[in-house]
Design a protein around this motif. Structure first.
Motif, short mmCIF file in Angstrom:
data_model
loop_
_atom_site.label_atom_id
_atom_site.label_comp_id
_atom_site.label_asym_id
_atom_site.label_seq_id
_atom_site.Cartn_x
_atom_site.Cartn_y
_atom_site.Cartn_z
N GLN A 253 88.39 -22.19 42.70
CA GLN A 253 87.00 -22.35 43.10
C GLN A 253 86.48 -23.73 42.72
O GLN A 253 85.69 -24.33 43.45
CB GLN A 253 86.12 -21.28 42.44
CG GLN A 253 86.22 -19.92 43.10
CD GLN A 253 85.10 -18.99 42.67
OE1 GLN A 253 84.20 -19.37 41.94
NE2 GLN A 253 85.16 -17.76 43.14
N VAL A 254 86.91 -24.23 41.56
CA VAL A 254 86.44 -25.54 41.13
C VAL A 254 86.91 -26.63 42.09
O VAL A 254 86.14 -27.51 42.47
CB VAL A 254 86.96 -25.84 39.70
CG1 VAL A 254 86.60 -27.27 39.30
CG2 VAL A 254 86.36 -24.85 38.71
N ASN A 255 88.17 -26.54 42.50
CA ASN A 255 88.73 -27.51 43.45
C ASN A 255 89.43 -26.76 44.58
O ASN A 255 90.66 -26.65 44.59
CB ASN A 255 89.72 -28.45 42.74
CG ASN A 255 89.08 -29.28 41.66
OD1 ASN A 255 88.15 -30.04 41.92
ND2 ASN A 255 89.57 -29.14 40.43
N PRO A 256 88.69 -26.23 45.52
CA PRO A 256 89.31 -25.45 46.60
C PRO A 256 90.32 -26.29 47.38
O PRO A 256 90.01 -27.38 47.84
CB PRO A 256 88.12 -25.06 47.49
CG PRO A 256 86.93 -25.16 46.60
CD PRO A 256 87.22 -26.29 45.67
N ASP A 257 91.52 -25.77 47.50
CA ASP A 257 92.58 -26.44 48.25
C ASP A 257 92.81 -25.65 49.53
O ASP A 257 93.34 -24.54 49.50
CB ASP A 257 93.85 -26.50 47.41
CG ASP A 257 94.96 -27.32 48.07
OD1 ASP A 257 94.81 -27.64 49.27
OD2 ASP A 257 95.95 -27.61 47.39
N LEU A 258 92.42 -26.24 50.65
CA LEU A 258 92.51 -25.53 51.93
C LEU A 258 93.86 -25.74 52.61
O LEU A 258 94.14 -25.06 53.60
CB LEU A 258 91.40 -26.00 52.87
CG LEU A 258 89.97 -25.96 52.33
CD1 LEU A 258 88.99 -26.33 53.44
CD2 LEU A 258 89.64 -24.59 51.76
N VAL A 373 92.06 -16.78 54.98
CA VAL A 373 91.33 -18.04 54.84
C VAL A 373 90.73 -18.07 53.44
O VAL A 373 90.46 -17.02 52.84
CB VAL A 373 90.20 -18.22 55.88
CG1 VAL A 373 90.77 -18.55 57.24
CG2 VAL A 373 89.33 -16.98 55.96
N HIS A 374 90.54 -19.25 52.91
CA HIS A 374 90.01 -19.41 51.55
C HIS A 374 88.60 -18.81 51.48
O HIS A 374 87.84 -18.80 52.44
CB HIS A 374 89.96 -20.90 51.19
CG HIS A 374 89.79 -21.17 49.73
ND1 HIS A 374 88.59 -20.98 49.07
CD2 HIS A 374 90.67 -21.62 48.79
CE1 HIS A 374 88.73 -21.29 47.80
NE2 HIS A 374 89.98 -21.69 47.60
N HIS A 375 88.27 -18.34 50.29
CA HIS A 375 86.97 -17.71 50.05
C HIS A 375 85.80 -18.60 50.48
O HIS A 375 84.85 -18.14 51.12
CB HIS A 375 86.84 -17.39 48.55
CG HIS A 375 85.49 -16.91 48.13
ND1 HIS A 375 85.04 -15.64 48.39
CD2 HIS A 375 84.49 -17.54 47.46
CE1 HIS A 375 83.82 -15.50 47.91
NE2 HIS A 375 83.47 -16.63 47.34
N ARG A 443 82.34 -31.60 53.03
CA ARG A 443 82.45 -31.67 51.58
C ARG A 443 83.75 -31.04 51.09
O ARG A 443 84.36 -31.49 50.13
CB ARG A 443 81.25 -30.94 50.95
CG ARG A 443 81.18 -31.06 49.43
CD ARG A 443 79.81 -30.65 48.92
NE ARG A 443 79.51 -29.28 49.26
CZ ARG A 443 79.87 -28.23 48.53
NH1 ARG A 443 80.58 -28.41 47.43
NH2 ARG A 443 79.55 -27.01 48.88
N LEU A 444 84.20 -29.97 51.77
CA LEU A 444 85.42 -29.29 51.38
C LEU A 444 86.68 -30.04 51.83
O LEU A 444 87.70 -30.01 51.16
CB LEU A 444 85.44 -27.87 51.97
CG LEU A 444 84.47 -26.86 51.36
CD1 LEU A 444 84.42 -25.60 52.23
CD2 LEU A 444 84.88 -26.50 49.95
N ILE A 451 91.15 -29.37 59.62
CA ILE A 451 90.80 -29.25 61.04
C ILE A 451 91.98 -29.64 61.92
O ILE A 451 92.32 -28.95 62.89
CB ILE A 451 89.57 -30.13 61.37
CG1 ILE A 451 88.31 -29.52 60.74
CG2 ILE A 451 89.40 -30.27 62.88
CD1 ILE A 451 87.08 -30.36 60.92
N LYS A 452 92.64 -30.73 61.59
CA LYS A 452 93.75 -31.21 62.42
C LYS A 452 94.92 -30.21 62.44
O LYS A 452 95.62 -30.10 63.44
CB LYS A 452 94.24 -32.56 61.90
CG LYS A 452 93.22 -33.69 62.09
CD LYS A 452 93.73 -34.99 61.49
CE LYS A 452 92.70 -36.09 61.64
NZ LYS A 452 93.16 -37.39 61.04
#
Length: 563
Positions: A253-258, A373-375, A443-444, A451-452
């Motif tokens: 949560q501190v550093n979300p890695d998508l 998908v991430h929270h 921001r994320l 997106i790519k």
């Protein structure tokens, strides 16, 4: 001649449902302790299973979990029978053919499961069969939490925390079974034929196939089963330990890695491949060892697990938890009617990832391709569908997530949708930055790599236009091979315009909910809770206006300047 004494062997069935594991399975332990012979089975029954409710990835994860469970049982001399039909009829035939003395199973918090279980309990009572139901899918017994809270479910997370603090720490995992002393009973062929036994079933066995070819080659492949879940737990503990050493917790949560393979164990927890209690206590031990102290009371390393329990407690006695009507946990909202063609079309654009907003579309396409998908991305998808842009009921989003999201279950998924959208008329959640499909995503994922990955049409789009491709000059569109309106869709709504209208609706709804008419509902406890749950920056929270601001025009003008 002295006659031989007949030895009557007692038989127990352990009925697997969600707890698809051998470790920390108290109901399975009871079956092994209370009978001479043991039968282990899983039932696809029409009450709780319908292929219309499952996408390919979600069903594949479940079936892989069953296969892994069978493999683990085989190693200790057993077998997992996978049958199809009515649980009552199956147990009735087992009783008639070979005898049945005990049925053990894990508590199911979903109301659909409760209806099924009530029928089995009635059958047991009528046939002198003892049933043993154990709590192990949650940290605390949801019914006990409600009892300790005065007979009603807590409506806020903080209220839930206060209640469980009075109960005390969750039970620790039970020990492993002595498999050497276990005798497994075989089911006769007549039962296997009658209830269409399944051997190593696949989604294709149920007529389900990948929705997209990408499903077969995705770099983010999720595997079901206890074996993989325990491996992931060890990996996650190392990840958490590294975070502790660096002075923070909740690293996802501190550093979300998508972009990287997720460390989330939510899917394994959903099907019980991993014990929630084992996860809780392993994290707790790691935290205490590192910091030489007790866990923090709120937003500690285990807070995400406690949120899960909170939603189970909200739903266990509420059969309408997954709908808006007659649901005491949420506010009734006049959402847009999806029977109107224009609204129905917008809903379909959201489902298929064709809204024209790249960050939203990337999230929806990832959901369809991978089942996860991430929270923090889920929050943006939910906001866009509901209060942020489309003003479509959260129930439509819930139904879509329930079909395609690997970790979706009735209680937790409904609870998240209720919290993020149907109760968003709380002042604490009324901030435009948290619903902006451009700023939130930027921001994320400032580099746009997320997106790519999921929208290849935009892979060559310059970063300055990637989040707002409609602003890209036509000459550049031609140069990168992506014409907006042809290769990638135009925006289905103007966010600035619709969000302004939606905020006016929110103001009107809040104004109508005076203290005298306020309906208790699932909502944030305070600013800190809302900020952490929605992954909002400090500046976003500073932009929240006082609740008593009655000047809607000034309110809108001020807020629009922030987007």
């Amino acid at each position: 001649m002295i006659g031989r004494k007949t030895v009557i062997m007692t038989i127990a069935v352990h009925w697997f449902r969600n707890g698809l594991r051998l470790h920390d399975n108290p109901a399975l332990v009871e079956a092994q302790n209370n009978a001479d012979n043991l039968i282990t089975l899983f039932i696809f029954d029409e009450t709780t299973f319908n292929t219309k409710w499952y996408g390919y990835n979600r069903l594949r994860f479940l079936l892989e979990s069953l296969k892994d469970l069978n493999n683990n049982l085989t190693l200790v001399g057993g077998h997992l029978y996978i049958l199809q039909g009515s649980p009552v009829k199956i147990f009735q035939m087992i009783k008639e053919k070979i005898g049945l003395d005990f049925i053990t199973f894990e508590q199911d918090c979903d109301h659909i499961g409760k209806s099924r279980d009530d029928k089995v309990k009635m059958f047991c009572n009528e046939n002198e069969i003892k049933y043993i139901e154990k709590v192990s899918h949650t940290l605390w017994n949801p019914k006990l939490v409600i009892e300790k809270n005065g007979g009603i479910a807590p409506f806020t997370y903080k209220q839930f925390q206060n209640t469980v603090n009075k109960i005390g720490q969750p039970p620790k995992p039970v020990g492993n079974i002595d498999w050497l002393s276990t005798i497994f009973e075989e089911l006769p062929t007549s039962i296997l034929d009658e209830f269409k036994v399944l051997n190593n079933p696949t989604p294709e066995s149920f007529g389900l196939y990948p929705e997209f070819p990408e499903n077969l080659i995705s770099s983010h492949r999720w595997y079901g089963g206890e074996t993989r879940a325990l491996e992931q737990l060890n990996e996650r503990l190392e990840y958490e330990k590294e975070a502790f050493v660096n002075g923070f917790y909740l690293p996802n949560q501190v550093n979300p890695d998508l972009l990287s393979p997720s460390s989330s164990l939510s899917a394994a927890l959903r099907y019980g491949c991993l014990s929630i209690r084992k996860f809780y206590w392993e994290l707790s031990k790691l935290f205490i060892k590192q910091f030489e102290g007790d866990l923090l009371p709120q937003y500690s390393v285990t807070s995400q697990l406690i949120w899960r329990d909170y939603f189970y407690t909200m739903s266990i006695e509420n059969k309408n938890f997954g709908q808006m009507e007659d649901n005491p946990a949420c506010i009734s909202i006049p959402w847009n009617d999806i029977k109107i063609p224009e609204n129905k079309k917008m809903l379909e654009c959201w489902k298929t990832g064709k809204t024209g907003y790249p960050f939203i579309d990337a999230g929806m396409r990832q959901l369809m391709q991978e089942g996860w998908v991430h929270h923090v991305v889920r929050n943006s998808l939910a906001c866009f569908l509901t209060r942020g842009d489309l003003w479509i009921s959260w129930v439509e989003g819930l139904n879509h997530f329930m079909k395609y999201l690997l970790d979706a279950d009735f209680s937790v998924c409904s609870g998240n949708w209720i919290w993020v959208s149907s109760s968003t008329f709380e002042q604490l959640l009324d901030c435009p930055l948290c619903v902006c499909p451009v700023n939130y995503g930027l921001r994320l994922d400032p580099s746009g790599e997320y997106i790519k990955r999921y929208i290849p049409e935009l892979k060559n789009m310059p970063i300055e236009f990637l989040y707002e491709p409609w602003k890209c000059p036509e000459s550049v569109q031609k140069q990168v091979g992506c014409i907006i309106g042809k290769d990638y869709p135009h925006c289905i709504v103007n966010h600035t315009k619709v969000s302004r209208g939606n905020r006016k609706k929110m103001l009107a709804l809040r104004a109508s909910m005076t203290n005298e008419h306020m309906v208790p509902h699932c909502c944030p406890s305070d600013r800190e809770e809302a900020q952490k749950f929605m992954f909002l920056p400090d500046e976003c929270m500073q932009q929240l206006l006082p609740l008593d601001n009655d000047d809607s025009e000034m309110y809108d003008f001020y807020k629009l300047k922030l987007i």
